[in-house]
Design a protein around this motif. Structure first.
Motif, PDB file in Angstrom:
ATOM      1  N   LEU A 589       0.833  -1.204   0.000  1.00  0.00           N
ATOM      2  CA  LEU A 589       0.000   0.000   0.000  1.00  0.00           C
ATOM      3  C   LEU A 589       0.869   1.256   0.000  1.00  0.00           C
ATOM      4  N   PHE A 593       0.936   4.136  -3.063  1.00  0.00           N
ATOM      5  CA  PHE A 593       0.733   5.567  -2.862  1.00  0.00           C
ATOM      6  C   PHE A 593       1.905   6.379  -3.399  1.00  0.00           C
ATOM      7  N   ILE A 609      -7.257   7.081  -2.202  1.00  0.00           N
ATOM      8  CA  ILE A 609      -8.057   5.887  -1.917  1.00  0.00           C
ATOM      9  C   ILE A 609      -8.860   5.492  -3.150  1.00  0.00           C
ATOM     10  N   ARG A 617      -9.752   4.240   5.635  1.00  0.00           N
ATOM     11  CA  ARG A 617      -9.043   5.514   5.713  1.00  0.00           C
ATOM     12  C   ARG A 617      -7.896   5.490   6.732  1.00  0.00           C
ATOM     13  N   ALA A 620      -4.931   4.026   5.080  1.00  0.00           N
ATOM     14  CA  ALA A 620      -4.343   4.937   4.096  1.00  0.00           C
ATOM     15  C   ALA A 620      -3.508   6.016   4.792  1.00  0.00           C
TER      16      ALA A 620
END
Length: 752
Positions: A589, A593, A609, A617, A620
């Motif tokens: 992840l 990003f 997202i 969230r 993230a």
């Protein structure tokens, strides 16, 4: 006037008495001899003052005088006169008793009692008739002297006499010390006890002194000392120190060693019993700590076993252990691993004390019920079965042979070696319960299927954590588990292990055809536990690498397709910025990003997202703040609710920049824990119950209210349903707390 017959009868009696006193002598010469004999005897028996010089009597005259009195049948009259004479002089003894007891009550010094006893012995000898006067006179004197003495001794004398006895015992066991009273060291003290009848009158007091001395010595020398046997040493101390003292009160009059041994046999057995009882009481109070200290406390267990054979206090041991376990172990503050460790030590300790296992059965029942209600018990047991031997966290000793799981069997009464159950066994006890620790732990639950499922989850986590391709440790663990649980339940684990080796072989083939920076782990979806459901879409070059690898795999395995679990694994990144290069091993992840920041420098959290996929969230934010900590991104606040992050091509040089690792959102990062890749058994069951909730909801919609047993019966028709009524009840209670259902009088209904 009396009749002539009565007068003749009285005259005859007088004449008979005169003849007896005169002894047939002419005239009254015999009567004069009797008077002289009475005077000599009365003078001999007359009590004299203490310290007065003894009278000088001719022994032959005294013996002759008493012979005369016996011939005249006047000895009883002489004894009555003697007793009355003693009674008139008893105030002398009473005064001494009152004076010494007042001194003792003021000082509390047992030496005062010792001096009083010696003084009373002097009074005894001062008044005592000679032994040559016969047993009758001596016995009458002893009875009347002791009767008067005991009548004037106050209640405080008993406590003082007890202190004096304790001092004599201390003198025998420890020798002369400044605290020992002087009178204790006088050799006449114990003969004085015997002389005055104190040894017989206060026999129970003498025993209590010895009991208390034994208790004090056992507590002083044995409390907290579990690494060496103490019972043998205590018995040696009894033989060397206490038995010589016991000869004084309990072997009085023994003329030979054999006679003394015979006299001490009964009382010695009582005191040995008290040694065992005191040590047993002490070890019973310390048993919880002895279990913690096992195996270093093994000598204490052997002592306790021998004491329990001598003293029947098994029920007290059970009650003390159950109470200590409830207070110190079975509470929410105790870690499950600590409870299991204590339970395993308890198993070994109680089997050392009681091999049939009755004590263990009675003590372990609350622990087993408590562990059965803890959600992570199975996970802790399984983890201990496959733990690395060098870590020292295993609950099972590796020294003994590995044995298959054992289960209780029905008694075979045709077996010639069959033995009945112990007399104190309960109705549910079985003497042939599992003997090894693993079988005992697994028997906490009714089925071993839960352990097999947890083993699959744990093995999956351990296999995925291996980075060097060496699976020999896991293979060895699996072979051990196959011995314990059997091969059939662990066939799935064999497939998982084979997947890992096949995955490396497939990766080597793909790399030989087209070199790739990706080295995925390829597993068989149907043979592995369920994974976390999070799915992310890798952007940019990361997605291109996945597609390229998938094409080569399909070429090698045309009948198979790759289904990527992109949220799992680790990625090595080298990020080229204007003034520096940042290298890091990050989760997928975080890599996804930072890859998106190659398209544009500023992103909002919502946009990121939306590009990556349906993720939470908090997850993230954690991934983005990790890059903030590395100095690659910066969080910006433009006064709106939108959180923005900017790529820092150049390292910040302003003084107000937030140092690396000290972001304002650091607390939010700490609150987010890393989730394991494989779902636990409890998580898998929760996911399955979400499916079964649809069946329950349909039942309650169509049939109205239903009792729990009816819901359980109907759910058995659902595919794969294997829950117990207790598990279903816990699930329905959770649904009630969420407001989905309500219950009244045992009937469950949907909330409209």
């Amino acid at each position: 006037m009396a009749s002539k017959a009565l007068s003749d009868q009285v005259a005859a009696k007088w004449q008979d008495s005169f003849n007896r006193l005169n002894r047939g002598a002419p005239g009254i010469s015999g009567l004069m001899g009797f008077s002289r004999a009475w005077a000599i005897a009365a003078d001999v028996l007359h009590p004299r003052e203490l310290g007065a010089p003894p009278k000088d009597f001719n022994t032959n005259e005294v013996r002759s005088a008493f012979d005369v009195l016996m011939q005249c049948r006047m000895l009883p009259m002489l004894l009555e006169s003697f007793v009355e004479d003693m009674r008139r002089h008893q105030h002398l003894i009473t005064n001494d008793v009152v004076r010494y007891m007042a001194e003792y009550e003021a000082s509390g010094d047992p030496d005062v009692i010792g001096r009083l006893v010696l003084l009373l012995a002097d009074w005894y000898f001062a008044w005592a008739p000679g032994g040559e006067l016969g047993h009758t006179i001596s016995s009458a004197y002893i009875v009347h002297f002791q009767t008067h003495l005991f009548s004037v001794l106050p209640a405080a004398f008993a406590s003082g006499f007890k202190k004096l006895l304790a001092a004599t015992l201390t003198f025998f066991t420890e020798g002369a010390t400044p605290s020992i009273p002087v009178s204790v060291q006088d050799s006449k003290l114990w003969p004085s006890f015997e002389l005055l009848g104190l040894a017989d009158r206060y026999e129970s007091l003498i025993a209590s002194v010895c009991y208390e001395h034994i208790e004090a010595h056992v507590l002083e020398t044995s409390a907290g000392k579990w690494d060496e046997p103490v019972l043998v040493r205590l018995r040696e101390w009894m033989a060397d120190k206490v038995v010589p003292w016991m000869l004084l009160p309990y072997a009085r009059g023994a003329k030979t060693t054999e006679e003394a041994r015979t006299m001490l046999q009964g009382v010695g057995s009582r005191f040995d019993f008290h040694v065992c009882k005191t040590l047993c009481d002490l070890r019973t109070k310390e048993m919880f700590d002895i279990v913690i200290d096992y195996p270093d406390s093994t000598p204490a267990l052997h002592d306790l076993k021998e004491c329990l054979q001598r003293v029947d206090q098994r029920s007290q041991l059970v009650q003390a252990l159950r109470k200590a376990n409830k207070r110190r172990l079975l509470h929410p503050g105790a870690d499950t691993k600590d409870i299991l460790t204590q339970y395993v030590s308890l198993i070994r300790c109680l089997r050392a004390i009681d091999p049939p296992g009755v004590l263990l059965f009675k003590v372990a029942d609350p622990i087993r019920r408590y562990l059965r209600d803890r959600p992570d018990t199975i996970r802790c047991i399984v983890a201990s079965l496959v733990v690395d031997s060098e870590s020292g966290d295993s609950l099972v000793d590796d020294d003994g042979p590995i044995q298959p799981l054992q289960s209780p069997q029905v008694d075979d009464y045709t077996d010639p070696n069959w033995e009945p159950e112990p007399v104190d066994a309960g109705p549910d006890f079985r003497a042939n319960k599992p003997s090894d620790v693993v079988s005992t732990l697994v028997s906490i639950y009714d089925s071993k299927d839960l352990f097999v499922k947890e083993l699959q989850v744990l093995l999956a986590q351990r296999l995925l954590a291996v980075t060097d391709g060496n699976y020999e440790k896991e293979r060895r663990n699996l072979e051990i588990l196959k011995v314990r649980f059997g091969e059939a339940p662990l066939q799935v684990c064999e497939v998982m292990l084979k997947d890992m080796t096949d995955s490396r072989r497939i990766d080597q083939h793909v790399q030989s055809q087209s070199s790739s920076v990706m080295h995925p782990t390829i597993i068989s979806r149907h043979f592995w536990p369920q994974f976390q459901a999070t799915k992310i879409l890798m952007p940019g070059q990361l997605h291109a690498i996945q597609e390229s690898y998938a094409r080569e795999f399909t070429t090698f395995k045309p009948d198979k397709r790759l289904r990527w679990l992109s949220h799992l694994g680790s990625i090595r990144l080298d990020i080229q910025l204007q003034d520096r290069t940042v290298s890091a091993d990050v989760p997928p992840l975080e890599a996804a990003f930072i890859e998106l920041f190659s398209e544009q420098e500023v992103w909002t959290v919502n946009d990121l997202i939306e590009r990556v996929g349906p993720i939470e969230r908090p997850a993230a934010l954690k991934a983005l703040l990790a890059w903030v900590d590395r100095g690659v991104l910066r969080e910006e606040n433009d006064g709106t609710d939108m959180q923005r992050f900017r790529l820092l091509e150049s390292a910040p040089t302003d003084a107000g920049a937030v140092p690396v690792g000290m972001t304002t959102a650091g607390s939010r990062v700490a609150l987010t824990e890393e989730q394991p890749a494989v779902l636990t058994v409890q998580q898998q069951q929760a996911e399955q119950m979400k499916v079964y909730w649809k069946f329950i909801e349909g039942m309650l919609t169509n049939l109205g209210g239903l009792p729990l047993d009816r819901i359980q019966t109907m759910l058995k028709f659902a595919p794969g349903y294997d829950r117990t009524p207790d598990q279903l009840g816990a699930f329905m209670d959770a649904a009630r707390r969420e407001g989905l259902v309500n219950v009244k009088d045992g009937i469950w209904r949907l909330n409209r």
